[in-house]
Design a protein around this motif. Sequence first.
Motif, PDB file in Angstrom:
ATOM      1  N   PHE A  28      24.208 -28.140 -12.065  1.00  7.56           N
ATOM      2  CA  PHE A  28      23.776 -27.673 -10.739  1.00  7.56           C
ATOM      3  C   PHE A  28      22.520 -26.825 -10.838  1.00  7.56           C
ATOM      4  O   PHE A  28      22.195 -25.891 -11.493  1.00  7.56           O
ATOM      5  N   CYS A  29      21.486 -27.327  -9.694  1.00  6.01           N
ATOM      6  CA  CYS A  29      20.307 -26.720  -9.851  1.00  6.01           C
ATOM      7  C   CYS A  29      20.090 -25.275  -9.197  1.00  6.01           C
ATOM      8  O   CYS A  29      19.375 -24.652  -9.205  1.00  6.01           O
ATOM      9  N   GLY A  30      21.275 -25.270  -8.054  1.00 10.56           N
ATOM     10  CA  GLY A  30      21.304 -23.735  -7.455  1.00 10.56           C
ATOM     11  C   GLY A  30      20.621 -24.014  -5.900  1.00 10.56           C
ATOM     12  O   GLY A  30      20.711 -22.938  -5.287  1.00 10.56           O
ATOM     13  N   ALA A  62      19.750 -26.924  -0.497  1.00 11.47           N
ATOM     14  CA  ALA A  62      19.390 -28.289  -0.076  1.00 11.47           C
ATOM     15  C   ALA A  62      19.998 -29.494  -0.785  1.00 11.47           C
ATOM     16  O   ALA A  62      20.625 -30.394  -0.240  1.00 11.47           O
ATOM     17  N   CYS A  63      20.087 -29.279  -2.117  1.00 12.85           N
ATOM     18  CA  CYS A  63      20.782 -30.166  -3.127  1.00 12.85           C
ATOM     19  C   CYS A  63      22.317 -30.403  -2.797  1.00 12.85           C
ATOM     20  O   CYS A  63      22.687 -31.328  -2.529  1.00 12.85           O
ATOM     21  N   GLU A  64      22.815 -29.058  -2.657  1.00 13.09           N
ATOM     22  CA  GLU A  64      24.417 -29.082  -2.328  1.00 13.09           C
ATOM     23  C   GLU A  64      24.718 -29.689  -1.047  1.00 13.09           C
ATOM     24  O   GLU A  64      25.575 -30.275  -0.910  1.00 13.09           O
ATOM     25  N   THR A 104      20.575 -30.410 -16.892  1.00  9.23           N
ATOM     26  CA  THR A 104      19.870 -30.706 -15.588  1.00  9.23           C
ATOM     27  C   THR A 104      20.891 -30.771 -14.443  1.00  9.23           C
ATOM     28  O   THR A 104      22.144 -30.880 -14.713  1.00  9.23           O
ATOM     29  N   CYS A 105      20.394 -30.639 -13.358  1.00  8.13           N
ATOM     30  CA  CYS A 105      21.251 -31.063 -12.160  1.00  8.13           C
ATOM     31  C   CYS A 105      21.624 -32.346 -12.061  1.00  8.13           C
ATOM     32  O   CYS A 105      20.903 -33.396 -12.189  1.00  8.13           O
ATOM     33  N   MET A 106      22.934 -32.565 -11.884  1.00 10.01           N
ATOM     34  CA  MET A 106      23.532 -33.934 -12.028  1.00 10.01           C
ATOM     35  C   MET A 106      23.148 -34.690 -10.720  1.00 10.01           C
ATOM     36  O   MET A 106      22.715 -36.006 -10.914  1.00 10.01           O
ATOM     37  N   TRP A 107      22.579 -34.067  -9.782  1.00 10.22           N
ATOM     38  CA  TRP A 107      22.044 -34.757  -8.468  1.00 10.22           C
ATOM     39  C   TRP A 107      20.604 -35.060  -8.443  1.00 10.22           C
ATOM     40  O   TRP A 107      19.936 -36.152  -8.259  1.00 10.22           O
ATOM     41  N   CYS A 108      19.783 -33.945  -8.669  1.00 10.41           N
ATOM     42  CA  CYS A 108      18.316 -33.840  -8.527  1.00 10.41           C
ATOM     43  C   CYS A 108      17.482 -34.002  -9.814  1.00 10.41           C
ATOM     44  O   CYS A 108      16.350 -34.182  -9.755  1.00 10.41           O
ATOM     45  N   GLY A 109      18.329 -33.542 -11.178  1.00  8.09           N
ATOM     46  CA  GLY A 109      17.569 -33.761 -12.038  1.00  8.09           C
ATOM     47  C   GLY A 109      16.890 -32.383 -12.526  1.00  8.09           C
ATOM     48  O   GLY A 109      16.193 -32.178 -13.733  1.00  8.09           O
TER      49      GLY A 109
HETATM   50 ZN   LIG Z   1      20.090 -30.272  -7.711  1.00 10.07          ZN
END
Ligand SMILES: [Zn+2]
Length: 240
Positions: A188-190, A193-195, A222-227
């Motif tokens: 997770f990127c933290g 907005a991604c969350e 890397t963040c599973m969602w946004c990379g």
């Molecule tokens: Zn992310």
Amino acid sequence: MKYQTAAGGLEHVWNTSWGVSTRLIGGLIMTHSDDNGLVAPPKLAPVQVAIVPIWKTDNERNQLSVVGNQIKADLEQAGVRVEFDVRENLKPGAKYFEWEGLGVPVRLEIGPRDLASGQVVLARRTGGKAPVPFQSAVGAVTAALDEIQAALFAAARERREKNSIRGATKAQFLEFMKGSGGFVYAGFCGDPACEAEIKQQTNATIRVLPDPEFRSKEAPKTCMWCGAPSIAEAVWAQAY
Ligand SMILES: [Zn+2]
């Protein structure tokens, strides 16, 4: 909550958040129980052993009372929580049923024939029965409690892993959340907005940022969602 520091400023306190409530009890019941009722893990069971005597005559009852009380005392000496069920208005089978439903991990049955051969029958709430000589009853009971505890823990952990995926890609995450669901361990990127986007599209939210002992062997990069680079491994799931 804030407090005044020695230097005069205000700071937030560090709070724990265990949520020790009926939820925790519910989790225990759902995790371990079966179709016959509660299965209480030995370490938490208020009663760990129920001794059920089986008698026909008063003489048998009196003899069993002496032996039963002795076994109870020996077990208590070893730190085991024991009930000796001498109720006269219930048949042994009804007592078995009741203690089973209450989740008591171990039942000791003792009748006139056991008395004559110097043994008790040790029945496990999780299945299985075996005779045990009086002299080794305490050791057999404590060993059974340890084994039941370890087996329940292993089964619960196995079930959790069976319903979890680790190191998932975004595509796998989406498919998993559309299906039967469960836990996804992923980077997770933290970024809030991604969350928020993940929640909006899948209903899944971060359940916990796991402690080291629960993390995957390889930390996600890397963040599973946004990379974007991952700042932590998160566990995602849909609440219900
Ligand atoms: Zn992310």
